[in-house]
Design a protein around this motif. Structure first.
Motif, PDB file in Angstrom:
ATOM      1  N   ARG A   1       1.099  -1.205  -0.138  1.00  0.00           N
ATOM      2  CA  ARG A   1      -0.401   0.320   0.048  1.00  0.00           C
ATOM      3  C   ARG A   1       0.742   1.165   0.040  1.00  0.00           C
ATOM      4  O   ARG A   1       0.778   2.192  -0.232  1.00  0.00           O
ATOM      5  CB  ARG A   1      -0.997  -0.342   0.839  1.00  0.00           C
TER       6      ARG A   1
ATOM      7  N   ARG B   1       2.828   2.676  -3.393  1.00  0.00           N
ATOM      8  CA  ARG B   1       1.749   3.629  -4.045  1.00  0.00           C
ATOM      9  C   ARG B   1       2.413   5.044  -4.278  1.00  0.00           C
ATOM     10  O   ARG B   1       2.155   5.609  -4.393  1.00  0.00           O
ATOM     11  CB  ARG B   1       0.704   3.099  -3.684  1.00  0.00           C
TER      12      ARG B   1
ATOM     13  N   ASN C   1       6.437   6.457  -5.451  1.00  0.00           N
ATOM     14  CA  ASN C   1       6.798   6.861  -6.444  1.00  0.00           C
ATOM     15  C   ASN C   1       8.180   7.911  -7.348  1.00  0.00           C
ATOM     16  O   ASN C   1       8.975   7.422  -7.514  1.00  0.00           O
ATOM     17  CB  ASN C   1       5.286   6.707  -7.807  1.00  0.00           C
TER      18      ASN C   1
END
Length: 472
Positions: free
Chosen positions: A358, A361, A364
């Motif tokens: 999770r 994300r 990045n």
């Protein structure tokens, strides 16, 4: 020019505003990723702004660095370097002192303040008003005598009504503070959105009264918010400030404290200011001194009194008053470990993996997104374990005790939580007190606070003050 937080920007101090990253902020990717908190928070400065970070400081020299500085200040990632902020004249502040009896303490406080600051003494219906009046007169303070006892919130408000300066300093009568401390705190109001600032409050030496309680309070006092500067709001490392010594912008206070609140009125005020978009800051480089309780029964009674405020805060502020904040993965992780079953470690590993995926994300923009996600997950899970330890030992101890009496697994979990919590706290701020006595003092502190919390919860017939918040 306006600041990103909505208020008009102040003129930059001579040499430029200087901000410093908080102690818990980790710098990654050459300054292009700043990470702090649990649950984790990230800030990605632009490369040209990140390049202006020198060590852990940033000096504002233009629009790019100013934008980054304001972002860091508003998010709590950084704090102003106080000695680089311009001074404010002491004539701009009025000290308000609520007092009920305690004439000797009032005299000591006003002697320390000197005669450079206008002072209002509010006698909250003392049983013996004459000594209080004599002290106020001797120190040339304005005296306000209340015809009935209104409590600390009402007494401060009565003084606030008479303040004509832009700033007010609320100082309790059992505190000692000098004008230099107040002058240092006033520097923070250079930022137009700062509503209130408080110093670090330490125990004042009391000759002949030193014992194991005083030595514990010297490092674990409820009024001492620690050694690190902070932006204060619910769920931050410094989530509230005591009103024992608090300097505030009069225009931000409105009518002041919630009249009638006998406990947690300071927490309520700080949270209301934060909810309105104001900044509230903790400045530990400035210090005030408090007469800590050193006798066992008054000490325990005060801790329970603090705990009883949880009910009013939960009623007024909802989930902001939750005793812990956990992510779903963090809750699943600690729940699996507490179960102490064969499947516990695999289940905890799955929760850790889910959290890492999770968080991936969110990373990045990092040069090493997978590595950073794993780092963030580790910090979040460690925080979940620490918070669960505190829940078991402090907020939920009646449940922990009942479970320990009925279950061997629960006894192991409670014993491990007690030892782990005490060891971590003892290592962080080693007191002039043996480890065994520190453990006893720590547990008594938690038992008293928890007793007050449960008493208030039962009286209010709502479990809200006991429930952790789950943050996605």
């Amino acid at each position: 020019m306006t600041s990103p937080i909505g208020g008009p920007a102040a003129a930059l101090p001579p040499g430029g505003l200087v901000v410093e990253l908080g102690r818990d902020v980790r710098v990654r990717d050459g300054g292009r990723t700043l990470v702090w908190g649990a649950p984790a928070r990230l800030l990605h400065p632009r490369a040209e702004a990140a390049a202006q970070l020198t060590g852990r400081r940033l000096r504002v020299t233009g629009p790019i660095s100013e934008r980054l500085a304001m972002q860091m200040l508003a998010s709590g990632a950084a704090h102003p370097v106080i000695d680089r902020l311009p001074p404010t004249e002491l004539a701009e502040v009025t000290v308000v002192i609520p007092v009920r009896d305690r004439a000797p303490s009032l005299d000591a406080l006003m002697s320390g303040l000197g005669d450079r600051i206008r002072t209002i003494v509010v006698d909250d219906c003392s049983r013996e008003p004459r000594p209080v009046a004599e002290v106020a007169t001797r120190h040339r303070a304005e005296l306000v005598v209340l015809p009935r006892h209104r409590g600390p919130a009402g007494a401060r408000n009565a003084g606030l009504e008479r303040v004509t300066t832009p700033f007010v300093a609320f100082v309790d009568s059992d505190v000692t503070v000098g004008p230099d401390t107040i002058a240092a705190l006033l520097r923070h109001f250079h930022h137009p959105r700062v509503a209130a600032v408080a110093p670090r409050i330490l125990g004042r030496a009391q000759p002949g009264r030193s014992n194991w309680i005083s030595r514990y309070e010297d490092v674990r006092s409820s009024l001492d918010r620690g050694p690190a500067p902070a932006l204060v709001h619910p769920r931050s490392p410094v989530a509230w400030l005591p009103s024992a010594c608090l300097v505030a912008r009069v225009d931000a206070l409105g009518t002041g404290f919630t009249d009638g609140m006998q406990v947690a009125e300071d927490v309520d005020l700080v949270w209301r200011l934060a909810a309105q978009g104001w900044h509230v800051r903790y400045e530990p480089s400035a210090t005030a001194w408090h007469d800590h309780r050193v006798r066992l029964i008054p000490w325990l009674r005060r801790k329970a009194f603090y705990g009883s405020g949880g009910r009013a805060l939960a009623e007024r502020h909802g989930a902001a008053a939750a005793p812990a904040v956990l992510t779903p993965a963090g809750a699943a992780f600690v729940g699996a470990l507490l179960a102490q079953r064969r499947w516990s470690l695999p289940a905890a590993a799955v929760a850790s993996a889910v959290l890492t995926v999770r968080l991936r994300r969110l990373t990045n923009r990092s040069d090493h997104p997978a590595l950073l996600a794993a780092e963030l997950a580790g910090h979040d899970l460690a925080a979940a374990v620490r918070q669960t330890n505190r829940l078991m030992m402090r907020h939920w101890w009646p449940v922990s005790l009942a479970a320990a009496l009925a279950s061997r697994r629960a006894r192991r979990a409670v014993l491990l939580a007690a030892l782990t919590d005490s060891a971590l706290q003892y290592r962080r701020v080693p007191p002039n007190l043996g480890a065994a006595r520190f453990l006893v003092a720590r547990r008594l502190d938690d038992l008293a606070y928890g007793a007050g919390l449960w008493a208030g919860t039962l009286a209010g017939r709502s479990a809200r003050p006991l429930l952790p918040a789950i943050q996605p």
